[in-house]
Design a protein around this motif. Structure first.
Motif, mmCIF file in Angstrom:
data_model
loop_
_atom_site.group_PDB
_atom_site.id
_atom_site.type_symbol
_atom_site.label_atom_id
_atom_site.label_comp_id
_atom_site.label_asym_id
_atom_site.label_seq_id
_atom_site.Cartn_x
_atom_site.Cartn_y
_atom_site.Cartn_z
ATOM 1 N N VAL A 18 0.841 -1.198 0.000
ATOM 2 C CA VAL A 18 0.000 0.000 0.000
ATOM 3 C C VAL A 18 0.875 1.246 0.000
ATOM 4 O O VAL A 18 0.617 2.205 -0.730
ATOM 5 C CB VAL A 18 -0.959 -0.021 1.218
ATOM 6 C CG1 VAL A 18 -1.738 1.269 1.313
ATOM 7 C CG2 VAL A 18 -1.895 -1.210 1.133
ATOM 8 N N LEU A 19 1.937 1.230 0.797
ATOM 9 C CA LEU A 19 2.836 2.388 0.838
ATOM 10 C C LEU A 19 3.546 2.577 -0.495
ATOM 11 O O LEU A 19 3.769 3.704 -0.933
ATOM 12 C CB LEU A 19 3.856 2.226 1.962
ATOM 13 C CG LEU A 19 4.751 3.424 2.240
ATOM 14 C CD1 LEU A 19 3.927 4.666 2.543
ATOM 15 C CD2 LEU A 19 5.685 3.126 3.385
ATOM 16 N N GLY A 20 3.858 1.478 -1.187
ATOM 17 C CA GLY A 20 4.480 1.575 -2.499
ATOM 18 C C GLY A 20 3.584 2.236 -3.522
ATOM 19 O O GLY A 20 4.041 2.928 -4.424
ATOM 20 N N HIS A 24 3.576 8.079 -4.048
ATOM 21 C CA HIS A 24 3.544 9.154 -5.048
ATOM 22 C C HIS A 24 2.568 10.269 -4.662
ATOM 23 O O HIS A 24 2.961 11.442 -4.644
ATOM 24 C CB HIS A 24 3.231 8.583 -6.428
ATOM 25 C CG HIS A 24 4.209 7.547 -6.856
ATOM 26 N ND1 HIS A 24 5.492 7.840 -7.270
ATOM 27 C CD2 HIS A 24 4.105 6.193 -6.914
ATOM 28 C CE1 HIS A 24 6.129 6.723 -7.566
ATOM 29 N NE2 HIS A 24 5.306 5.706 -7.363
ATOM 30 N N PRO A 25 1.299 9.978 -4.333
ATOM 31 C CA PRO A 25 0.423 11.083 -3.914
ATOM 32 C C PRO A 25 0.820 11.681 -2.569
ATOM 33 O O PRO A 25 0.647 12.881 -2.353
ATOM 34 C CB PRO A 25 -0.976 10.467 -3.858
ATOM 35 C CG PRO A 25 -0.804 9.007 -3.946
ATOM 36 C CD PRO A 25 0.546 8.740 -4.525
ATOM 37 N N ILE A 26 1.380 10.864 -1.672
ATOM 38 C CA ILE A 26 1.838 11.402 -0.390
ATOM 39 C C ILE A 26 2.955 12.410 -0.626
ATOM 40 O O ILE A 26 2.961 13.504 -0.064
ATOM 41 C CB ILE A 26 2.298 10.265 0.546
ATOM 42 C CG1 ILE A 26 1.102 9.452 1.027
ATOM 43 C CG2 ILE A 26 3.085 10.815 1.727
ATOM 44 C CD1 ILE A 26 1.476 8.170 1.751
ATOM 45 N N THR A 27 3.906 12.036 -1.476
ATOM 46 C CA THR A 27 5.019 12.941 -1.783
ATOM 47 C C THR A 27 4.527 14.179 -2.514
ATOM 48 O O THR A 27 5.016 15.278 -2.274
ATOM 49 C CB THR A 27 6.071 12.207 -2.627
ATOM 50 O OG1 THR A 27 6.453 11.020 -1.949
ATOM 51 C CG2 THR A 27 7.291 13.068 -2.838
ATOM 52 N N GLN A 50 10.625 -4.524 -1.696
ATOM 53 C CA GLN A 50 11.254 -4.066 -2.939
ATOM 54 C C GLN A 50 10.351 -3.153 -3.749
ATOM 55 O O GLN A 50 10.823 -2.193 -4.356
ATOM 56 C CB GLN A 50 11.680 -5.263 -3.794
ATOM 57 C CG GLN A 50 12.894 -5.977 -3.237
ATOM 58 C CD GLN A 50 14.126 -5.093 -3.224
ATOM 59 O OE1 GLN A 50 14.147 -4.025 -2.625
ATOM 60 N NE2 GLN A 50 15.165 -5.530 -3.875
ATOM 61 N N PHE A 51 9.065 -3.437 -3.795
ATOM 62 C CA PHE A 51 8.130 -2.610 -4.559
ATOM 63 C C PHE A 51 8.050 -1.200 -3.962
ATOM 64 O O PHE A 51 8.065 -0.206 -4.687
ATOM 65 C CB PHE A 51 6.746 -3.274 -4.563
ATOM 66 C CG PHE A 51 5.729 -2.562 -5.400
ATOM 67 C CD1 PHE A 51 5.784 -2.619 -6.778
ATOM 68 C CD2 PHE A 51 4.713 -1.827 -4.801
ATOM 69 C CE1 PHE A 51 4.841 -1.958 -7.557
ATOM 70 C CE2 PHE A 51 3.773 -1.173 -5.567
ATOM 71 C CZ PHE A 51 3.836 -1.235 -6.944
ATOM 72 N N THR A 52 7.995 -1.131 -2.641
ATOM 73 C CA THR A 52 7.948 0.174 -1.967
ATOM 74 C C THR A 52 9.244 0.941 -2.205
ATOM 75 O O THR A 52 9.222 2.130 -2.502
ATOM 76 C CB THR A 52 7.713 -0.011 -0.460
ATOM 77 O OG1 THR A 52 6.499 -0.736 -0.272
ATOM 78 C CG2 THR A 52 7.630 1.317 0.257
ATOM 79 N N ARG A 53 10.375 0.255 -2.073
ATOM 80 C CA ARG A 53 11.670 0.915 -2.292
ATOM 81 C C ARG A 53 11.812 1.419 -3.724
ATOM 82 O O ARG A 53 12.315 2.515 -3.952
ATOM 83 C CB ARG A 53 12.821 -0.037 -1.970
ATOM 84 C CG ARG A 53 13.051 -0.224 -0.487
ATOM 85 C CD ARG A 53 14.205 -1.171 -0.220
ATOM 86 N NE ARG A 53 15.464 -0.719 -0.790
ATOM 87 C CZ ARG A 53 16.329 0.098 -0.200
ATOM 88 N NH1 ARG A 53 16.059 0.563 0.993
ATOM 89 N NH2 ARG A 53 17.452 0.443 -0.791
ATOM 90 N N LYS A 133 0.358 3.461 -12.309
ATOM 91 C CA LYS A 133 1.270 2.382 -12.678
ATOM 92 C C LYS A 133 1.538 1.477 -11.470
ATOM 93 O O LYS A 133 1.597 0.254 -11.602
ATOM 94 C CB LYS A 133 2.596 2.939 -13.204
ATOM 95 C CG LYS A 133 2.488 3.595 -14.553
ATOM 96 C CD LYS A 133 2.399 2.538 -15.613
ATOM 97 C CE LYS A 133 2.619 3.167 -16.972
ATOM 98 N NZ LYS A 133 2.657 2.193 -18.036
ATOM 99 N N ALA A 134 1.693 2.073 -10.289
ATOM 100 C CA ALA A 134 1.928 1.288 -9.078
ATOM 101 C C ALA A 134 0.706 0.451 -8.711
ATOM 102 O O ALA A 134 0.850 -0.684 -8.252
ATOM 103 C CB ALA A 134 2.309 2.210 -7.922
#
Length: 162
Positions: A18-20, A24-27, A50-53, A133-134
């Motif tokens: 979920v964080l991955g 993008h919107p959080i940033t 890995q996906f989040t990173r 995309k994520a």
């Protein structure tokens, strides 16, 4: 309902996080206050998924690029400024550089500030695209963003001192 061959629930979260997806919107939402870069860097450094990173790295590369262009643009523009207006309306000459060089600095700084403004507008579009995309399972690298995270990671203290 999802197709029969697609994973759902816990299997889907094993591949994605979920964080991955929402980095993008959080940033994007916190990026206008300068917190976005720090938040993304913390997520990148602390996450073991890995996906989040990968998503945090892509967002961090873009936001560091736009921030760097804006910072260099401001510095060059201020160095190139030869007149400042005070709060009382008086013009004060504060030229730090000789005249032809000051003009070049001001022009280059102005162009970089314009590019930073375009980058800020593109941040909205790119963050939305990267989020979608994520959601669909890929870590999308923002266009035009150099891989600054890898470059910064390869710098060692000894390299900077010698």
């Amino acid at each position: 309902m999802s197709p029969p061959d697609s994973p759902d629930g816990p299997e889907l979260l094993a591949e994605r996080s979920v964080l991955g997806v929402f980095i993008h919107p959080i940033t994007l939402l916190t990026g206008f206050f300068g917190i976005g870069i720090m938040l993304t860097a913390v997520v990148y450094l602390l996450s073991s998924h890995q996906f989040t990173r990968a998503n945090a790295r892509n967002a961090l590369n873009w936001h560091l690029s736009v921030f760097g262009v804006a910072t260099v643009g401001i510095v060059l523009f201020v160095l190139g400024a030869d007149d400042l207006t005070t709060t009382t309306g008086q013009t004060v000459s504060v030229s730090l550089l000789p005249e032809p060089l000051a003009t070049v600095f001001a022009l280059v700084g102005g162009v970089l500030l314009f590019l930073a403004g375009v980058g800020s507008l593109l941040t909205i579009v790119f963050s939305i695209a990267a989020t979608f995309k994520a959601i669909f399972g890929s870590a999308w690298a923002y266009p035009f963003a150099p891989d600054l995270v890898t470059w910064l990671g390869t710098l060692e203290l000894g390299d900077r001192l010698t």
